[in-house]
Scaffold this motif. Structure first.
Motif, PDB file in Angstrom:
ATOM      1  N   SER A   1      47.305  57.003  23.446  1.00 13.80           N
ATOM      2  CA  SER A   1      48.033  56.041  24.012  1.00 13.80           C
ATOM      3  C   SER A   1      47.805  55.677  25.450  1.00 13.80           C
ATOM      4  N   GLY A   2      47.062  56.546  26.200  1.00 17.80           N
ATOM      5  CA  GLY A   2      46.835  56.251  27.790  1.00 17.80           C
ATOM      6  C   GLY A   2      47.698  57.213  28.345  1.00 17.80           C
ATOM      7  N   ARG A   3      48.645  58.022  27.978  1.00 19.50           N
ATOM      8  CA  ARG A   3      49.573  58.862  28.533  1.00 19.50           C
ATOM      9  C   ARG A   3      48.828  60.127  28.739  1.00 19.50           C
ATOM     10  N   HIS A   4      49.337  61.265  29.641  1.00 24.39           N
ATOM     11  CA  HIS A   4      48.725  62.324  29.906  1.00 24.39           C
ATOM     12  C   HIS A   4      49.883  63.383  29.159  1.00 24.39           C
ATOM     13  N   SER A   5      49.164  64.567  28.846  1.00 23.79           N
ATOM     14  CA  SER A   5      50.181  65.564  28.422  1.00 23.79           C
ATOM     15  C   SER A   5      49.514  67.049  28.666  1.00 23.79           C
ATOM     16  N   LYS A   6      50.177  68.202  28.733  1.00 24.98           N
ATOM     17  CA  LYS A   6      49.844  69.429  28.876  1.00 24.98           C
ATOM     18  C   LYS A   6      49.402  69.938  27.566  1.00 24.98           C
ATOM     19  N   GLN A   7      49.666  69.441  26.452  1.00 24.71           N
ATOM     20  CA  GLN A   7      49.415  69.993  25.173  1.00 24.71           C
ATOM     21  C   GLN A   7      48.758  68.950  24.257  1.00 24.71           C
ATOM     22  N   TYR A   8      47.870  69.429  23.261  1.00 27.77           N
ATOM     23  CA  TYR A   8      47.411  68.547  22.229  1.00 27.77           C
ATOM     24  C   TYR A   8      47.349  69.208  21.190  1.00 27.77           C
ATOM     25  N   MET A   9      47.476  68.338  20.007  1.00 29.11           N
ATOM     26  CA  MET A   9      47.559  68.776  18.404  1.00 29.11           C
ATOM     27  C   MET A   9      46.082  68.776  17.930  1.00 29.11           C
ATOM     28  N   GLN A  10      45.166  69.561  17.766  1.00 26.48           N
ATOM     29  CA  GLN A  10      44.002  69.402  17.234  1.00 26.48           C
ATOM     30  C   GLN A  10      43.953  69.784  15.831  1.00 26.48           C
ATOM     31  N   CYS A  11      44.310  68.958  14.925  1.00 27.53           N
ATOM     32  CA  CYS A  11      44.412  69.241  13.380  1.00 27.53           C
ATOM     33  C   CYS A  11      42.927  69.604  12.580  1.00 27.53           C
ATOM     34  N   ALA A  12      41.998  69.145  13.552  1.00 27.30           N
ATOM     35  CA  ALA A  12      40.873  69.199  12.768  1.00 27.30           C
ATOM     36  C   ALA A  12      40.618  70.733  12.630  1.00 27.30           C
ATOM     37  N   LEU A  13      41.049  71.489  13.789  1.00 26.66           N
ATOM     38  CA  LEU A  13      40.994  72.996  13.373  1.00 26.66           C
ATOM     39  C   LEU A  13      41.565  73.797  12.294  1.00 26.66           C
ATOM     40  N   LEU A  14      42.531  73.042  11.745  1.00 25.43           N
ATOM     41  CA  LEU A  14      43.273  73.566  10.697  1.00 25.43           C
ATOM     42  C   LEU A  14      42.526  72.963   9.426  1.00 25.43           C
ATOM     43  N   LEU A  15      42.097  71.785   9.339  1.00 26.64           N
ATOM     44  CA  LEU A  15      41.308  71.053   8.277  1.00 26.64           C
ATOM     45  C   LEU A  15      39.899  71.496   8.175  1.00 26.64           C
ATOM     46  N   GLN A  16      39.590  72.305   9.098  1.00 30.73           N
ATOM     47  CA  GLN A  16      37.991  72.759   8.997  1.00 30.73           C
ATOM     48  C   GLN A  16      38.144  73.587   7.807  1.00 30.73           C
ATOM     49  N   TYR A  17      39.146  74.349   7.445  1.00 30.59           N
ATOM     50  CA  TYR A  17      39.039  75.492   6.394  1.00 30.59           C
ATOM     51  C   TYR A  17      39.403  74.860   5.166  1.00 30.59           C
ATOM     52  N   PRO A  18      38.649  74.813   3.971  1.00 34.40           N
ATOM     53  CA  PRO A  18      39.074  74.100   2.725  1.00 34.40           C
ATOM     54  C   PRO A  18      40.325  74.518   2.052  1.00 34.40           C
TER      55      PRO A  18
END
Length: 190
Positions: free
Chosen positions: A24-41
């Motif tokens: 979105s162009g905004r900044h944040s202290k946290q980020y959700m990286q769901c690829a780390l969840l979805l890497q496990y079948p």
């Protein structure tokens, strides 16, 4: 043992801490990286089943997810619902159906994303599919970060909502501290 999303989030470490430039162009202290969840079948399968369960009251022909974040989870939701799965991708900045994918007029579509923050990618997918005559019946995601600000024209359901504070870059406390910013997502700013 029953699968639980909150435990899977902790187990796979998808909530990252730092200084992030969001799509979105905004900044944040946290980020959700769901690829780390979805890497496990198995985690992807259980997440897809749980998300599909939120829509078992609807008649759905096809599930569509925006690349890159929505591809795996859309496939798992489609698998659980036993329907077809497509994905959209950007070409020269525009969301498109490629690779021979097509939708038919009146086709009932569920749009699935990993994380919804502003809903920008989802809105692009909805616009694209509606232009081709499809009927969007609902939107779903693993994580709702929108704080209710997504403004979708169809029902929206998520497995969980997580509030993460974000800042306009001109007001970002991390920028003022000189903390380097990282762009973790796949979507480039317009």
């Amino acid at each position: 043992m029953t699968w639980k999303l909150t435990e899977a989030i902790k187990r796979t470490g998808i909530l990252k801490q730092g200084h992030f430039l969001l799509s979105s162009g905004r900044h944040s202290k946290q980020y959700m990286q769901c690829a780390l969840l979805l890497q496990y079948p198995q985690e992807a399968k259980e997440t897809g089943k749980a998300l599909a369960g939120l829509f078992d009251d609807l008649s759905i022909d096809t599930v569509v997810g925006p690349a890159l974040g929505g591809v795996i989870i859309a496939h798992e939701v489609a698998h659980a619902l036993q329907v077809r799965c497509l994905f959209t991708e950007r070409k020269e900045g525009e969301m498109q159906l490629r690779r021979g994918f097509e939708v038919k007029p009146g086709e009932r579509i569920l749009v699935i994303e990993d994380v919804v923050t502003t809903g920008g990618s989802v809105k692009e997918v909805i616009r694209l599919l509606e232009e081709q005559g499809a009927e969007i019946v609902a939107v779903g995601s693993i994580i709702d970060r929108s704080n209710g600000k997504h403004n979708f024209s169809v029902p929206y359901r998520a497995l969980t909502a997580i509030e993460i504070e974000s800042y306009d870059p001109s007001e970002c406390p991390l920028c003022r501290q000189g903390t380097p910013v990282v762009k973790p997502g796949s979507r480039t700013q317009k």
